[in-house]
Design a protein around this motif. Structure first.
Motif, PDB file in Angstrom:
ATOM      1  N   PRO A   1      52.800  30.610 -31.763  1.00  0.00           N
ATOM      2  CA  PRO A   1      53.835  30.993 -30.793  1.00  0.00           C
ATOM      3  C   PRO A   1      54.465  32.366 -31.012  1.00  0.00           C
ATOM      4  CG  PRO A   1      54.156  28.733 -31.504  1.00  0.00           C
ATOM      5  CD  PRO A   1      53.098  29.320 -32.395  1.00  0.00           C
ATOM      6  N   ARG A   2      54.409  32.869 -32.236  1.00  0.00           N
ATOM      7  CA  ARG A   2      54.998  34.184 -32.503  1.00  0.00           C
ATOM      8  C   ARG A   2      54.169  35.326 -31.919  1.00  0.00           C
ATOM      9  NH1 ARG A   2      58.867  34.140 -36.911  1.00  0.00           N
ATOM     10  NH2 ARG A   2      58.582  36.374 -37.207  1.00  0.00           N
ATOM     11  N   LEU A   3      52.957  35.027 -31.490  1.00  0.00           N
ATOM     12  CA  LEU A   3      52.044  36.060 -31.008  1.00  0.00           C
ATOM     13  C   LEU A   3      51.953  36.050 -29.489  1.00  0.00           C
ATOM     14  CD1 LEU A   3      49.144  35.468 -33.555  1.00  0.00           C
ATOM     15  CD2 LEU A   3      51.118  36.981 -33.807  1.00  0.00           C
ATOM     16  N   PHE A   4      51.779  37.240 -28.915  1.00  0.00           N
ATOM     17  CA  PHE A   4      51.657  37.380 -27.467  1.00  0.00           C
ATOM     18  C   PHE A   4      50.450  38.259 -27.162  1.00  0.00           C
ATOM     19  CE2 PHE A   4      56.125  36.697 -28.433  1.00  0.00           C
ATOM     20  CZ  PHE A   4      56.473  35.691 -27.543  1.00  0.00           C
ATOM     21  N   PRO A   5      49.894  38.143 -25.939  1.00  0.00           N
ATOM     22  CA  PRO A   5      48.787  39.030 -25.545  1.00  0.00           C
ATOM     23  C   PRO A   5      49.253  40.487 -25.576  1.00  0.00           C
ATOM     24  CG  PRO A   5      48.993  37.184 -24.031  1.00  0.00           C
ATOM     25  CD  PRO A   5      50.225  37.164 -24.898  1.00  0.00           C
ATOM     26  N   PRO A   6      48.368  41.432 -25.886  1.00  0.00           N
ATOM     27  CA  PRO A   6      46.941  41.246 -26.184  1.00  0.00           C
ATOM     28  C   PRO A   6      46.637  40.863 -27.630  1.00  0.00           C
ATOM     29  CG  PRO A   6      47.456  43.574 -26.191  1.00  0.00           C
ATOM     30  CD  PRO A   6      48.732  42.872 -25.788  1.00  0.00           C
ATOM     31  N   LEU A   7      47.658  40.870 -28.508  1.00  0.00           N
ATOM     32  CA  LEU A   7      47.401  40.537 -29.916  1.00  0.00           C
ATOM     33  C   LEU A   7      46.885  39.109 -30.054  1.00  0.00           C
ATOM     34  CD1 LEU A   7      47.549  41.273 -32.903  1.00  0.00           C
ATOM     35  CD2 LEU A   7      49.956  40.577 -32.894  1.00  0.00           C
ATOM     36  N   ALA A   8      47.463  38.182 -29.308  1.00  0.00           N
ATOM     37  CA  ALA A   8      47.021  36.787 -29.387  1.00  0.00           C
ATOM     38  C   ALA A   8      45.562  36.663 -28.973  1.00  0.00           C
ATOM     39  CB  ALA A   8      47.907  35.913 -28.501  1.00  0.00           C
ATOM     40  N   THR A   9      45.185  37.378 -27.919  1.00  0.00           N
ATOM     41  CA  THR A   9      43.793  37.345 -27.453  1.00  0.00           C
ATOM     42  C   THR A   9      42.853  37.910 -28.515  1.00  0.00           C
ATOM     43  OG1 THR A   9      44.588  37.641 -25.193  1.00  0.00           O
ATOM     44  CG2 THR A   9      42.241  38.042 -25.590  1.00  0.00           C
ATOM     45  N   LEU A  10      43.261  39.021 -29.112  1.00  0.00           N
ATOM     46  CA  LEU A  10      42.451  39.654 -30.163  1.00  0.00           C
ATOM     47  C   LEU A  10      42.255  38.710 -31.341  1.00  0.00           C
ATOM     48  CD1 LEU A  10      41.137  42.254 -31.354  1.00  0.00           C
ATOM     49  CD2 LEU A  10      43.403  42.845 -32.239  1.00  0.00           C
ATOM     50  N   LEU A  11      43.313  38.012 -31.752  1.00  0.00           N
ATOM     51  CA  LEU A  11      43.216  37.120 -32.903  1.00  0.00           C
ATOM     52  C   LEU A  11      42.447  35.842 -32.568  1.00  0.00           C
ATOM     53  CD1 LEU A  11      46.700  37.600 -34.563  1.00  0.00           C
ATOM     54  CD2 LEU A  11      44.477  38.297 -35.450  1.00  0.00           C
ATOM     55  N   SER A  12      42.480  35.423 -31.322  1.00  0.00           N
ATOM     56  CA  SER A  12      41.652  34.280 -30.914  1.00  0.00           C
ATOM     57  C   SER A  12      40.175  34.593 -31.128  1.00  0.00           C
ATOM     58  CB  SER A  12      41.896  33.931 -29.440  1.00  0.00           C
ATOM     59  OG  SER A  12      43.129  33.301 -29.260  1.00  0.00           O
ATOM     60  N   ARG A  13      39.777  35.787 -30.711  1.00  0.00           N
ATOM     61  CA  ARG A  13      38.381  36.199 -30.872  1.00  0.00           C
ATOM     62  C   ARG A  13      38.032  36.388 -32.343  1.00  0.00           C
ATOM     63  NH1 ARG A  13      38.623  40.682 -25.991  1.00  0.00           N
ATOM     64  NH2 ARG A  13      38.637  39.182 -24.255  1.00  0.00           N
ATOM     65  N   ARG A  14      38.951  36.975 -33.078  1.00  0.00           N
ATOM     66  CA  ARG A  14      38.689  37.213 -34.511  1.00  0.00           C
ATOM     67  C   ARG A  14      38.576  35.877 -35.257  1.00  0.00           C
ATOM     68  NH1 ARG A  14      38.791  41.120 -38.412  1.00  0.00           N
ATOM     69  NH2 ARG A  14      40.024  40.709 -40.292  1.00  0.00           N
ATOM     70  N   ALA A  15      39.408  34.914 -34.891  1.00  0.00           N
ATOM     71  CA  ALA A  15      39.351  33.611 -35.543  1.00  0.00           C
ATOM     72  C   ALA A  15      38.011  32.928 -35.320  1.00  0.00           C
ATOM     73  CB  ALA A  15      40.488  32.722 -35.029  1.00  0.00           C
ATOM     74  N   LEU A  16      37.441  33.100 -34.139  1.00  0.00           N
ATOM     75  CA  LEU A  16      36.110  32.545 -33.864  1.00  0.00           C
ATOM     76  C   LEU A  16      35.070  33.098 -34.844  1.00  0.00           C
ATOM     77  CD1 LEU A  16      35.727  32.490 -29.963  1.00  0.00           C
ATOM     78  CD2 LEU A  16      35.436  30.548 -31.525  1.00  0.00           C
ATOM     79  N   THR A  17      35.181  34.384 -35.115  1.00  0.00           N
ATOM     80  CA  THR A  17      34.244  35.029 -36.042  1.00  0.00           C
ATOM     81  C   THR A  17      34.372  34.448 -37.448  1.00  0.00           C
ATOM     82  OG1 THR A  17      34.408  37.077 -34.763  1.00  0.00           O
ATOM     83  CG2 THR A  17      33.515  37.259 -36.973  1.00  0.00           C
ATOM     84  N   PHE A  18      35.596  34.195 -37.877  1.00  0.00           N
ATOM     85  CA  PHE A  18      35.816  33.654 -39.217  1.00  0.00           C
ATOM     86  C   PHE A  18      35.402  32.180 -39.287  1.00  0.00           C
ATOM     87  CE2 PHE A  18      37.852  37.599 -39.701  1.00  0.00           C
ATOM     88  CZ  PHE A  18      38.060  37.828 -41.047  1.00  0.00           C
ATOM     89  N   ASN A  19      35.594  31.456 -38.196  1.00  0.00           N
ATOM     90  CA  ASN A  19      35.138  30.069 -38.174  1.00  0.00           C
ATOM     91  C   ASN A  19      33.610  30.010 -38.247  1.00  0.00           C
ATOM     92  OD1 ASN A  19      36.094  27.189 -37.781  1.00  0.00           O
ATOM     93  ND2 ASN A  19      34.539  27.333 -36.177  1.00  0.00           N
TER      94      ASN A  19
END
Length: 268
Positions: A187-205
């Motif tokens: 919840p502390r994150l907002f777009p576009p940072l939230a979107t960027l971290l969603s994609r980055r998290a996929l890479t780490f998963n």
């Protein structure tokens, strides 16, 4: 009588216009990149510096079940997903939920080596040695979110995770890895940072999945829970960064299913 004007483009004008267009295009692209970087940087600063309540962290280490049952030693290494700021006590932490369910067939000794804020290289430096000395039968590795948030490259993270998993597999332990959920739901994150971290998290998963495939370990399928679940305010603690006791219940259920499969147990 005036001379006719030629319809052909003036080569000199073309040579002047093309560099001018190139410079304009460069300025537009460069300006967009700078603006995007500035926005993301400001959002990151806001997320980090935004005032939040201090929340107690916990050590879930404990013993569970009937001492007459076979002894099962469980080691958990990780970060604040294990020390759990935002819950009411160690009894609400997801690894504790798992250990309670293991008591159907085992006397469980849980030893946590987790430290809030840890990344994979911290687990190698500070937690791996003591955990190996403990001689666990089951190992839970809860790591990856901080690596993704703090700029570690996916390649470096995968190398570190591979070292951790291989060390325990060589010792004969069953290994369960946390995977990395959708960090964009924080919840502390907002777009576009939230979107960027969603994609980055996929890479780490995906790095978790590759390591598990190499070593015969198992990954908690965090993304099986609908993303809408994590949009609910009650899933998060007061700091809007760590999950609440309700969030740990979800993690505990997903984690239990993975542990049951890894150990050949009944999931019910």
């Amino acid at each position: 009588m005036q001379p006719e004007r030629s319809n052909r483009a003036n080569p000199l004008t073309e040579r002047l216009e093309l560099p001018l267009l190139g410079r304009l295009l460069y300025r537009v692209v460069y300006g967009s990149i700078v603006a995007a970087f500035t926005i993301v940087s400001l959002e990151l600063l806001y997320a980090v510096l935004r005032p939040s309540p201090r929340q107690e962290e916990f050590d879930p280490s404990d013993i569970f079940g009937d001492p007459e049952n076979p002894h099962l030693k469980v080691a958990v290494l990780g970060d604040s997903t294990v020390t759990a700021p935002g819950v009411g006590g160690p009894h609400e932490i997801w690894v504790t939920h798992i250990c309670r369910r293991l008591t159907a067939g085992y006397f469980v000794e849980l030893r946590s080596f987790a430290v809030g804020g840890s990344m994979a290289h911290n687990l190698i430096d500070d937690q791996l040695g003591p955990a190996l000395d403990f001689g666990p039968d089951l190992v839970i590795l809860s790591v990856g979110a901080n690596d993704a948030l703090k700029g570690v490259t996916p390649v470096r993270f995968e190398q570190n995770l591979d070292l951790l998993v291989s060390a325990f597999r060589e010792q004969g332990a069953v290994v369960v890895q946390s995977g990395v959920g959708d960090l964009g739901t924080i919840p502390r994150l907002f777009p576009p940072l939230a979107t960027l971290l969603s994609r980055r998290a996929l890479t780490f998963n995906a790095a978790h999945e590759r390591v598990a495939a190499r070593h015969g370990s198992h990954v908690v399928p965090q993304r099986q829970s609908p993303v809408e679940v994590w949009d609910e305010r009650h899933m998060w603690s007061d700091d809007l960064f760590h999950v609440s006791a309700k969030g740990h219940e979800v993690w505990g259920e997903l984690g239990w299913r993975t542990v049951a499969v890894a150990m050949g147990l009944d999931e019910s």
